[in-house]
Design a protein around this motif. Sequence first.
Motif, PDB file in Angstrom:
ATOM      1  N   VAL A   1       0.847  -1.194   0.000  1.00  0.00           N
ATOM      2  CA  VAL A   1       0.000   0.000   0.000  1.00  0.00           C
ATOM      3  C   VAL A   1       0.879   1.240   0.000  1.00  0.00           C
ATOM      4  O   VAL A   1       2.064   1.193   0.355  1.00  0.00           O
ATOM      5  CB  VAL A   1      -0.923   0.040   1.244  1.00  0.00           C
ATOM      6  N   ARG A   2       0.279   2.338  -0.381  1.00  0.00           N
ATOM      7  CA  ARG A   2       0.991   3.609  -0.316  1.00  0.00           C
ATOM      8  C   ARG A   2       0.961   4.110   1.120  1.00  0.00           C
ATOM      9  O   ARG A   2       0.000   3.898   1.850  1.00  0.00           O
ATOM     10  CB  ARG A   2       0.334   4.638  -1.244  1.00  0.00           C
ATOM     11  N   ILE A   3       2.030   4.789   1.535  1.00  0.00           N
ATOM     12  CA  ILE A   3       2.067   5.361   2.878  1.00  0.00           C
ATOM     13  C   ILE A   3       2.372   6.858   2.785  1.00  0.00           C
ATOM     14  O   ILE A   3       3.056   7.320   1.869  1.00  0.00           O
ATOM     15  CB  ILE A   3       3.104   4.672   3.783  1.00  0.00           C
TER      16      ILE A   3
ATOM     17  N   THR B   1      -4.305   4.625   0.951  1.00  0.00           N
ATOM     18  CA  THR B   1      -3.075   5.151   1.550  1.00  0.00           C
ATOM     19  C   THR B   1      -3.137   4.998   3.055  1.00  0.00           C
ATOM     20  O   THR B   1      -4.126   5.375   3.690  1.00  0.00           O
ATOM     21  CB  THR B   1      -2.896   6.647   1.194  1.00  0.00           C
ATOM     22  N   LEU B   2      -2.083   4.423   3.623  1.00  0.00           N
ATOM     23  CA  LEU B   2      -1.937   4.321   5.071  1.00  0.00           C
ATOM     24  C   LEU B   2      -1.229   5.583   5.548  1.00  0.00           C
ATOM     25  O   LEU B   2      -0.114   5.868   5.121  1.00  0.00           O
ATOM     26  CB  LEU B   2      -1.120   3.082   5.422  1.00  0.00           C
TER      27      LEU B   2
ATOM     28  N   VAL C   1      -6.569   5.819   7.462  1.00  0.00           N
ATOM     29  CA  VAL C   1      -6.581   5.319   6.083  1.00  0.00           C
ATOM     30  C   VAL C   1      -7.329   6.298   5.200  1.00  0.00           C
ATOM     31  O   VAL C   1      -8.417   6.772   5.555  1.00  0.00           O
ATOM     32  CB  VAL C   1      -7.254   3.933   6.005  1.00  0.00           C
ATOM     33  N   GLU C   2      -6.743   6.608   4.069  1.00  0.00           N
ATOM     34  CA  GLU C   2      -7.446   7.335   3.018  1.00  0.00           C
ATOM     35  C   GLU C   2      -7.794   6.334   1.922  1.00  0.00           C
ATOM     36  O   GLU C   2      -6.924   5.625   1.416  1.00  0.00           O
ATOM     37  CB  GLU C   2      -6.578   8.452   2.447  1.00  0.00           C
ATOM     38  N   GLY C   3      -9.076   6.240   1.596  1.00  0.00           N
ATOM     39  CA  GLY C   3      -9.508   5.266   0.604  1.00  0.00           C
ATOM     40  C   GLY C   3     -10.253   4.125   1.263  1.00  0.00           C
ATOM     41  O   GLY C   3     -10.781   4.245   2.375  1.00  0.00           O
ATOM     42  N   ASP C   4     -10.297   3.000   0.590  1.00  0.00           N
ATOM     43  CA  ASP C   4     -11.099   1.854   0.995  1.00  0.00           C
ATOM     44  C   ASP C   4     -10.391   1.074   2.107  1.00  0.00           C
ATOM     45  O   ASP C   4      -9.350   0.460   1.894  1.00  0.00           O
ATOM     46  CB  ASP C   4     -11.322   0.952  -0.227  1.00  0.00           C
TER      47      ASP C   4
END
Length: 437
Positions: free
Chosen positions: A22-24, A39-40, A71-74
């Motif tokens: 995942v993206r951080i 995004t974490l 978290v941004e997103g699902d």
Amino acid sequence: MNDAAPRLAALAETLLGAPLPVRIRAWDGSEAGPLGGPTLVLNHRRALRRILWKPGELGLARAWVAGDLTVEGDLFDLLDRVGGLLWERDPAAPGQDAGSRGPAALLRDPAARAAVRSLVGLARPWPAPAPPPEEALRRGGARHTKGSDRQAISHHYDVGNAFYERVLGPSMVYSCAYWSPGGSLEDAQRDKLDLVCRKLALRPGDRLLDVGCGWGSMALHAAREYGVRVTGITLSREQAAYARKRVAEEGLADLVEIRVQDYRDVKDGPYDAISSIGMAEHVGAERYRTYAQSLYGLLRPGGRLLNHQIARRPEPDEEAYRIDEFIDAYVFPDGELSPVGTTVGELERAGFEVRDVEALREHYALTLRAWVARLEEHWEEAVRLTSPGRARVWQLYMAASALGFEHNRLGVNQVLAVRTGPRSGSGMPLRAREWPA
């Protein structure tokens, strides 16, 4: 220099031996990792400290509960990607001890040792951050005594009935629903309650004991739709007060009694049927024989038990089973899961004849996703009614559990068992699952 996220990504990949899934985004605004997904977000350096001080699920969960990690997103997508690292790592090779994959073995690798030193420097980990306040249950002493069970149930359920109304919806049923294509959560919960009543072959005038009656939904449905006399028991005073109010409002006080009572203290059998829906997870392995024997003793000969219970997959070495630290600390204190085979065996040892086992695993995943959607829809109210940390606990717990059911790490089963009488007949239909309509 804003480079925390690239440094974290490189160090994580060294330690995990796999690309970052995942993206951080780090506390300094820097980002790293794959695009196009969730995004974490590490909102504070403290998030990394929590993970370093308590590696694994509990450290991550504490960072989430405290709001240090978001978290941004699902959220489901992120947990699914990260779950491959937390829960689905390849097992040890034949003859290889499981501990050889642990921290001690990892730190024998010079590159891994260097990565950990770099993480410690990046986190500045002293002092150890205190766990998020007022969320984890503090306790001591033996588990699954009457007193400790009462305390554990109060921790989980006495957080405000209004909060549960926002999450569960009008049905106020906190267990796996029974879905049909295109149906609503309310439809699915009604159908679940009716399925239980039909499996128990309830008839007007029967006595039903509803163990762990919650907010009274099963008791109300059985009395209203089947004309049975119901005794519902719970250890939660808030649940009992809510259920009694519903009983009075529906004019069913002549058929339904709600008690604050431990199952071990029920002495007014025999009953024609017993429903136990989502309660046995609280019993504990060392008390399960007592639970099964108690319910057996409360039934008349020919009486039926419907035991609806979450199950875990069997461990290769059952002695190695450990209660999930996050669930134990923040969600279900003292809750324990057993494989369905263990549950069936304990019921049989108590004297029951097990007549039917139905797996509803996919149904619970759908139910949990519906609850998460309701929680997120009513997020501001849920936070106001409890606390930001409590709302985040329930969001993470339910989302992760949904994926546990979807990936077959968890199951849920309805076990129908009979206290057989002196004759060979059980009163069951000759053809399986021709439940009375």
